[in-house]
Every structure is written in C-alpha cells, then in structure tokens.
Design an enzyme around this catalytic site. Structure first.
Site, PDB file in Angstrom:
ATOM      1  N   ASP A  11       0.861  -1.178   0.000  1.00  9.70           N
ATOM      2  CA  ASP A  11       0.000   0.000   0.000  1.00  9.70           C
ATOM      3  C   ASP A  11       0.899   1.230   0.000  1.00  9.70           C
ATOM      4  O   ASP A  11       1.782   1.356   0.854  1.00  9.70           O
ATOM      5  CB  ASP A  11      -0.886   0.030   1.254  1.00  9.70           C
ATOM      6  CG  ASP A  11      -1.963  -1.048   1.232  1.00  9.70           C
ATOM      7  OD1 ASP A  11      -2.257  -1.568   0.142  1.00  9.70           O
ATOM      8  OD2 ASP A  11      -2.509  -1.362   2.303  1.00  9.70           O
ATOM      9  N   ASP A 130     -13.487  -4.450  -2.415  1.00 11.63           N
ATOM     10  CA  ASP A 130     -13.385  -4.316  -0.960  1.00 11.63           C
ATOM     11  C   ASP A 130     -14.713  -4.767  -0.357  1.00 11.63           C
ATOM     12  O   ASP A 130     -15.733  -4.094  -0.513  1.00 11.63           O
ATOM     13  CB  ASP A 130     -13.088  -2.861  -0.572  1.00 11.63           C
ATOM     14  CG  ASP A 130     -11.726  -2.404  -1.085  1.00 11.63           C
ATOM     15  OD1 ASP A 130     -10.848  -3.265  -1.270  1.00 11.63           O
ATOM     16  OD2 ASP A 130     -11.548  -1.193  -1.312  1.00 11.63           O
TER      17      ASP A 130
END
Length: 257
Positions: A11, A130
């Site tokens: 990330d 997600d």
C-alpha cells in the site's frame, strides 16, 4: 494444475509503503523500491501496489516510482490507484507495470472495465473488490473509497452480485479484499471465498487475514483460490516468502520455486 501464487501487497501513500489495520491507522513501513526488490529476491510470484489515497484524492498513481520498480524487479507487478481512463492505464503499463487494477473507479463507472479490457486485453485488467461483512444484515457488502477513513462508504452492491457484474464486463482477475480480516492476521475468510468462487470464473486472489503459514495452506486447500495476497506478515518479516514456499510444497501445494 497451475501453481498457486504468493503475492505481497504494498500500500503506497505519499511515496512510501504503509500498512493499516482494517483499512485504518496506517503506519509507514519503508521505501517502495527496496521493498519491491526484497520481495522479488525472496521468491514472490508477483507484486501488487495500491496507491491507497489516489481515488479519494481524485488523482492517478504517481508514475515515477512505477518506472523505478520496473527497472529493479523481474517478476510481474500490478498497479492500482485512481485509474479512471484508458489513458491513465496506458501510462502505467508504458512505465512497466504488467497489469492495472481498478476498484472505486469501476464502481463509479462500470463501463471502464469493458473499455480497458477491449483496449489492453483481459489479462491486464484486475478488479479489486473491498468486501465488508455486515453482522447486522448478515450480508457481504462492497465498499468504496476505502483508502480514506472519512470518505469510505458502502455501495449498493452485494459482493456476490458485483463479482458477477465485473466478469460480464471483462475483468480478467479479481482480488477480493476482505475488510473484516485486513491486518488482523487471524486467517482468510474461507466461507466468503467459497461463496465468491461459486460465481467467479476468472482467477481469484484472496486478500486480508494472513498471519501464519498455515493460513496460506488453509486458503489453498479449502477454497480453490489462484493466489493469496498478504502485506503485514511480509512487511514485518513474520513470514519469509522462500520459507513459505518450502512449507507449502511440503503440504503438497503446487507453488513456483
């Protein structure tokens, strides 16, 4: 049988690799390029980079580090973050990425999936989903803008329906980010993966929950996913990728070595 893939996830925020827990409270892990190099050398099959605030900030991935990563690693890598047009995707692929992944922009404009698949080929197009299990409703719901704690929100889509929709539109691979498990390191959500696998006919990558080697063995033996993505166990050197592959091979799981 195709070898199961081990995929570290990096990330990226403000040019550095960060890691949160359940998509919140991110801490800095380190610089992008040395980490990418380390994982490639350890035996990762692929890397995934998420510029986690690009979509919520209304911008595209910062491309300068994409080219630097391409120079130092010889394994495939995928880049995600704010890719809203074919031009955005083309630039990232030109800088050396092998795949692009879209998440929030696909929810805002599902036509984008088809446009990218037609232009670059389905093998280049990954859709990240997600997925959050809502205990009150008992349903798996798709969330958007998860890189920004203030803007993250549920969408109208249930996970299973969105998985089917993105395949119809040309997704070549799906990464299922299981939000309840993210960073908690107590195992992948096997039930959710099996539910999604029933309707997913493209490669499916599990993401969220890896804490020890047995979690990788479980996800491969019990869910028929094509790959497993993990972050904190690799970043914090809890698990070494080479040792993980040795362990999986002993468990009679086919891995690339």
């Amino acid at each position: 049988m195709l070898a199961k893939r081990i995929i570290p996830c990096l990330d990226v925020k403000d040019g550095q690799v960060v890691k949160g827990v359940q998509f919140r409270n991110h801490e800095i892990i380190g610089d992008i390029v040395p980490l990418a190099q380390r994982y490639a050398e350890e035996g990762a099959d692929e890397l995934v980079f998420y510029d986690i605030t690009a979509s919520s900030d209304g911008r595209v991935v910062d491309k300068s580090w994409v080219a630097r990563v391409a120079e130092v690693i010889d394994i495939p890598f995928c880049v995600a973050g704010g890719i809203k047009t074919a031009e955005d995707a083309a630039k990232i692929l030109e800088f050396g990425a092998d795949k692009v992944s879209i998440n929030s922009p696909a929810l805002a404009n599902p036509e984008l999936i088809t446009e990218l698949a037609d232009k670059f080929g389905v093998q280049c197009i990954v859709v990240g989903i997600d997925s959050y299990f809502d205990k009150e409703t008992g349903k798996y719901q798709v969330y958007q803008f998860t890189g920004d704690e203030e803007r993250t929100k549920a969408t109208k889509w249930e996970t299973k329906d969105w998985v089917q929709e993105v395949q119809k539109r040309g997704a070549g691979e799906i990464v299922l980010n299981m939000m309840n498990q993210d960073g908690v390191r107590n195992g992948y959500d096997l039930e959710q993966l099996n539910m999604v696998r029933e309707v997913c006919h493209v490669p499916l990558i599990a993401s969220g929950g890896a804490g020890e080697m047995v979690h990788f063995a479980d996800v491969y033996k019990k869910t028929n996913v094509d790959g497993a993505l993990a972050a904190s166990v690799f970043h914090k050197q809890i698990i070494n990728i080479g040792e993980l592959k040795e362990y999986l091979a002993q468990q009679k799981i086919e891995v690339r070595r």
